[in-house]
Design a protein around this motif. Structure first.
Motif, mmCIF file in Angstrom:
data_model
loop_
_atom_site.group_PDB
_atom_site.id
_atom_site.type_symbol
_atom_site.label_atom_id
_atom_site.label_comp_id
_atom_site.label_asym_id
_atom_site.label_seq_id
_atom_site.Cartn_x
_atom_site.Cartn_y
_atom_site.Cartn_z
ATOM 1 N N LEU A 208 34.132 7.444 59.574
ATOM 2 C CA LEU A 208 33.143 8.423 60.041
ATOM 3 C C LEU A 208 33.686 9.185 61.255
ATOM 4 C CD1 LEU A 208 29.951 6.196 59.736
ATOM 5 C CD2 LEU A 208 30.764 7.928 58.130
ATOM 6 N N ASP A 209 32.950 10.220 61.683
ATOM 7 C CA ASP A 209 33.446 10.992 62.827
ATOM 8 C C ASP A 209 32.921 10.447 64.152
ATOM 9 O OD1 ASP A 209 30.850 11.677 62.658
ATOM 10 O OD2 ASP A 209 31.165 13.823 62.349
ATOM 11 N N ARG A 210 32.398 9.220 64.130
ATOM 12 C CA ARG A 210 31.897 8.574 65.345
ATOM 13 C C ARG A 210 32.138 7.068 65.244
ATOM 14 N NH1 ARG A 210 25.461 7.893 65.418
ATOM 15 N NH2 ARG A 210 26.164 6.214 66.771
ATOM 16 N N ILE A 211 32.020 6.380 66.381
ATOM 17 C CA ILE A 211 32.152 4.916 66.356
ATOM 18 C C ILE A 211 30.752 4.296 66.277
ATOM 19 C CG2 ILE A 211 34.328 5.010 67.640
ATOM 20 C CD1 ILE A 211 32.769 3.919 70.113
ATOM 21 N N THR A 212 30.696 2.987 66.024
ATOM 22 C CA THR A 212 29.424 2.242 65.954
ATOM 23 C C THR A 212 28.276 3.095 65.373
ATOM 24 O OG1 THR A 212 29.105 2.782 68.287
ATOM 25 C CG2 THR A 212 29.898 0.570 67.796
ATOM 26 N N PRO A 213 28.361 3.370 64.070
ATOM 27 C CA PRO A 213 27.449 4.348 63.460
ATOM 28 C C PRO A 213 25.960 4.048 63.536
ATOM 29 C CG PRO A 213 28.918 3.338 61.815
ATOM 30 C CD PRO A 213 29.364 2.853 63.140
ATOM 31 N N THR A 214 25.573 2.780 63.681
ATOM 32 C CA THR A 214 24.134 2.503 63.703
ATOM 33 C C THR A 214 23.540 2.622 65.109
ATOM 34 O OG1 THR A 214 24.658 0.166 63.908
ATOM 35 C CG2 THR A 214 24.129 0.961 61.687
ATOM 36 N N MET A 215 24.400 2.864 66.081
ATOM 37 C CA MET A 215 23.949 2.884 67.479
ATOM 38 C C MET A 215 23.362 4.251 67.864
ATOM 39 S SD MET A 215 26.597 1.814 70.393
ATOM 40 C CE MET A 215 26.936 0.149 69.937
ATOM 41 N N ASP A 216 22.530 4.294 68.880
ATOM 42 C CA ASP A 216 22.019 5.556 69.424
ATOM 43 C C ASP A 216 23.199 6.497 69.718
ATOM 44 O OD1 ASP A 216 19.395 6.726 70.878
ATOM 45 O OD2 ASP A 216 21.188 7.211 72.048
ATOM 46 N N GLY A 217 23.094 7.741 69.252
ATOM 47 C CA GLY A 217 24.218 8.668 69.310
ATOM 48 C C GLY A 217 24.753 8.918 70.711
ATOM 49 N N GLU A 218 23.847 9.065 71.674
ATOM 50 C CA GLU A 218 24.269 9.379 73.047
ATOM 51 C C GLU A 218 25.059 8.203 73.649
ATOM 52 O OE1 GLU A 218 20.942 10.005 75.654
ATOM 53 O OE2 GLU A 218 22.178 10.909 77.236
ATOM 54 N N ILE A 219 24.568 6.998 73.386
ATOM 55 C CA ILE A 219 25.225 5.795 73.909
ATOM 56 C C ILE A 219 26.584 5.621 73.232
ATOM 57 C CG2 ILE A 219 25.052 3.250 74.036
ATOM 58 C CD1 ILE A 219 23.026 4.557 75.892
#
Ligand code: FAD
Ligand code: NAI
Length: 468
Positions: A208-219
Motif C-alpha cells: 500500500l502507499d502507507r504503513i500500518t493501514p488500519t491505523m488512524d491516517g494522521e498518526i
C-alpha cells in the motif's frame, strides 16, 4: 485408548485457550487443555508478543546507551552488543512465563494434555502425542483455540536462514548488514526496529502507499516520518514479485503496485511479515459442519460455531489478531459454558505497536467515522507541549481524542509517543464507562506526567486546551 469425560476440552494453549481454561477452572468446570507445541502460551508467549517485546526492550536500551544517554549527562564508553546474551534473556523470559501458565493450569485444576488434538465427532477429541500414543476425551463442549500462522507469499520461500518469518526474525544469530522487511504492519515495524537498533540497514517494502493501514491516517503519517528519521527506509506502493536466496544473500524483485519499472533490492536477510492466517489444519472441521469464511476464519455467533457444542475463539476466528482479544473471548466462552453471561466489547480493544515511540489506539479512526457518516469532534495535544515529555527529551508524537458529536461519548483515541502503550488503558476504562471527553478533561491527572497530554487533548474536544 482411555476415555475421560470433561465439561470442556480446549484445543490450543495460547492466550485464548489458557485464559478460557483458567476461567473454567475458577467456575468449577472440569476442563482439559490440549497443546501440540510441548509448551503452553501459544504464539504469544513462545514466538510472538513476549519474545518480541524482550528484544524491543533490550535493543531500545542498547540504542539509548549509544545515542541519548550523552544528552542526559550520562557518559558511557565501550558500549557493545552481546547478541547471544540478548537472545538468551529473551528465551529466559519466555521459559519463565510458559512455566507460569503451566502452574496456573494446576492451580485451577485444569488437565494439561500434550499432543495434537483432532475432533473425531461432536463431543469427542482425540489427542495424539509426540510418541504417537492416542487418548480419546469425551466432553460436553469443545473450544477451538488453535490460533494462527504466518501468511506466505508466492515466490518468497521461507527457508529460516536467508528468508525468515516472524519466528525466524526473533532468532537471527547475527545482525544482518541489510534487512528487507516485506509488509509495514505490526511485526515488520517492531522487528525491523529491533534489527535497525542493533545495526542493520532496514528497508521496508509495503504494497500500500502507507504503513500500518488500519491505523488512524494522521498518526500513521507521523509514525512513518519518525521511523524514517530513525533511519528506516521505505518502498511504499510496491509489489514483491519474488525473492531469490543464495549463499551470498537474497535479491528481492519489486515493481510499483500500480505497474511500472521493476527493480531489485539486495539484502542479507528478508523478513516476510504480510499478515497471519487462521490455523485449523488437521482438526476435522469440515466433517463436523463447522463453517469458515474464504480465508479460513471460523464463523461463529457469540463464539458458538455452526456445530452444536463446538466453540471457537482467538486468532482462528474473525476480529483483531491480538492476544488480549483472544483472552477476552476465552473468559467469555468459559462463562457461557458455565451457564453465565459472556460478553466482549469489540468497540474497546486497544492496539499497540511497541516501537519507540509507541503507537496506541482504541476505537474508531477519523477515517472510519467519516466513512460511517458519524459527526465527531476532535481534540489533539502534542507531547512537545507536555512538561514531562520535555523533561525526558521525549517530545515526539501526540494524543488525539475523538468524540461522537451527538452522544458526547469518546469513540476513539490515537496516540504516538513514548509509553503510550501504557496510557491507552485510561481511554479504554473511560470508553467502557461511556465517558465524554469532558469527563476525562475534568479528571485530575498527576503532574508532571505524560497522561496530562490525554487530559489536554480531551479539553481540546470542547476548545479549552490550556497548555498549548
Ligand atoms: P495462539 O497463541 O496462536 O495459540 C494457539 C495454540 O494452539 C498454539 O500454541 C498451537 O500450537 C496450538 N494448536 C494449534 N492446533 C492445535 C491442535 N490441533 N492440537 C493442539 N494444539 C494446537 N498480540 C498482542 O496482543 N500483542 C503483541 O505484542 C503481539 N505481538 C506479536 C508478535 C509477533 C511476532 C506475533 C507473531 C504475534 C504477536 N501478537 C501480539 C499476536 C498474538 O500472538 C496472537 O493474537 C495470539 O497469540 C492469539 O492467541 P490464540 O490463543 O488465538 O492463538
Ligand atoms: P499486519 O496485518 O499487521 O501487516 C501486514 C502488512 O503487510 C500490511 O501493511 C499489508 O498492507 C502488507 N502487505 C500485505 N501483503 C503484502 C505484499 N504482498 N507485499 C507487501 N506488503 C504486503 O501483519 P503482520 O505484521 O504480519 O502481523 C500479523 C498480526 O500479528 C498483526 O496484524 C497483529 O494482529 C499481530 N501482531 C500484533 C502485535 C502487537 O500487538 N504489538 C505485534 C506483532 C503482531
Amino acid at each position: 485408548m482411555s476415555q475421560d469425560a470433561f465439561d470442556l476440552v480446549i484445543i490450543g494453549g495460547g492466550p485464548g485457550g489458557y485464559n478460557c481454561a483458567i476461567r473454567a477452572g475458577q467456575l468449577g468446570l472440569k476442563a482439559a487443555i490440549v497443546e501440540k507445541r510441548g509448551k503452553l502460551g501459544g504464539t504469544c508467549l513462545n514466538v510472538g508478543c513476549i519474545p518480541s517485546k524482550a528484544l524491543l526492550h533490550a535493543s531500545e536500551a542498547y540504542e539509548a546507551a549509544r545515542t541519548s544517554f550523552k544528552s542526559l549527562g550520562v557518559e558511557v564508553s565501550g558500549v557493545s552488543l552481546n547478541l547471544a546474551q540478548m537472545l538468551a534473556q529473551k528465551n529466559e523470559a519466555v521459559d519463565g512465563l510458559t512455566k507460569g501458565v503451566e502452574f496456573l493450569m494446576k492451580k485451577n485444576k485444569v488437565e494439561y494434555i500434550k499432543g495434537m488434538g483432532r475432533i473425531a465427532s461432536a463431543g469427542v477429541v482425540e489427542v495424539t502425542d509426540a510418541a504417537g500414543a492416542q487418548r480419546s476425551l469425551t466432553t460436553r463442549n469443545i473450544v477451538i483455540a488453535t490460533g494462527s500462522e504466518p501468511a506466505g507469499l508466492a515466490g518468497v520461500n521461507v527457508d529460516g536462514k536467508r528468508i525468515v518469518d516472524s519466528s525466524g526474525g526473533l532468532e537471527l544469530n547475527e545482525v544482518p548488514g541489510k534487512l528487507i522487511v516485506i509488509g509495514a504492519g505490526y511485526i515488520g515495524l517492531e522487528l525491523g526496529s529491533v534489527w535497525r537498533r542493533l545495526g542493520a540497514e532496514v528497508t521496508v517494502v509495503e504494497f500500500l502507499d502507507r504503513i500500518t493501514p488500519t491505523m488512524d491516517g494522521e498518526i500513521s503519517a507521523q509514525f512513518l516520518k519518525i521511523l524514517k528519521k530513525q533511519g528506516m527506509q521505505f518502498e511504499l506502493g510496491m509489489k514483491v514479485l519474488g525473492a531469490t536466496a543464495s549463499a551470498a544473500g537474497v535479491s528481492v524483485q519489486i515493481e510499483p503496485a500500480a505497474g511500472g519499472e521493476q527493480k531489485t533490492l539486495n539484502a542479507d536477510v528478508v523478513l516476510l511479515s504480510i499478515g497471519r492466517r487462521p490455523f485449523t489444519a488437521g482438526l476435522g472441521l469440515e466433517a463436523l459442519g463447522v463453517q469458515m469464511d474464504k480465508r479460513g476464519f471460523i464463523l461463529t455467533d457469540h463464539w458458538q460455531t455452526h456445530a452444536p457444542g463446538v466453540w471457537a475463539i482467538g486468532d482462528a476466528t474473525l476480529g483483531p489478531m491480538l492476544a488480549h482479544k483472544a483472552e477476552e473471548e476465552g473468559a467469555a466462552v468459559a462463562q457461557k459454558i458455565a451457564g453465565q453471561w459472556g460478553h466482549v466489547n469489540y468497540a474497546v480493544i486497544p492496539g499497540v505497536v511497541y516501537t519507540n515511540p509507541e503507537v496506541a489506539s482504541v476505537g474508531k479512526t477519523e477515517e472510519e467515522l467519516k466513512a460511517e457518516g458519524i459527526a465527531y469532534k476532535v481534540g489533539k495535544f502534542p507531547f512537545l507541549a507536555n512538561s514531562r515529555a520535555r523533561t525526558n527529551h521525549e517530545t515526539e508524537g501526540m494524543v488525539k481524542i475523538l468524540e461522537d458529536a451527538a452522544t458526547k461519548r469518546v469513540v476513539g483515541a490515537h496516540m504516538i509517543g513514548v509509553g503510550v502503550g501504557e496510557m491507552i488503558g485510561e481511554i479504554c476504562v473511560a470508553m467502557e464507562f461511556g465517558a465524554s471527553a469532558e469527563d476525562i478533561a475534568r479528571t485530575c491527572h498527576a503532574h508532571p506526567t505524560m497522561t496530562e497530554a490525554i487530559r489536554e487533548a480531551a479539553k481540546g474536544v470542547d476548545g479549552w486546551t490550556m497548555q498549548s
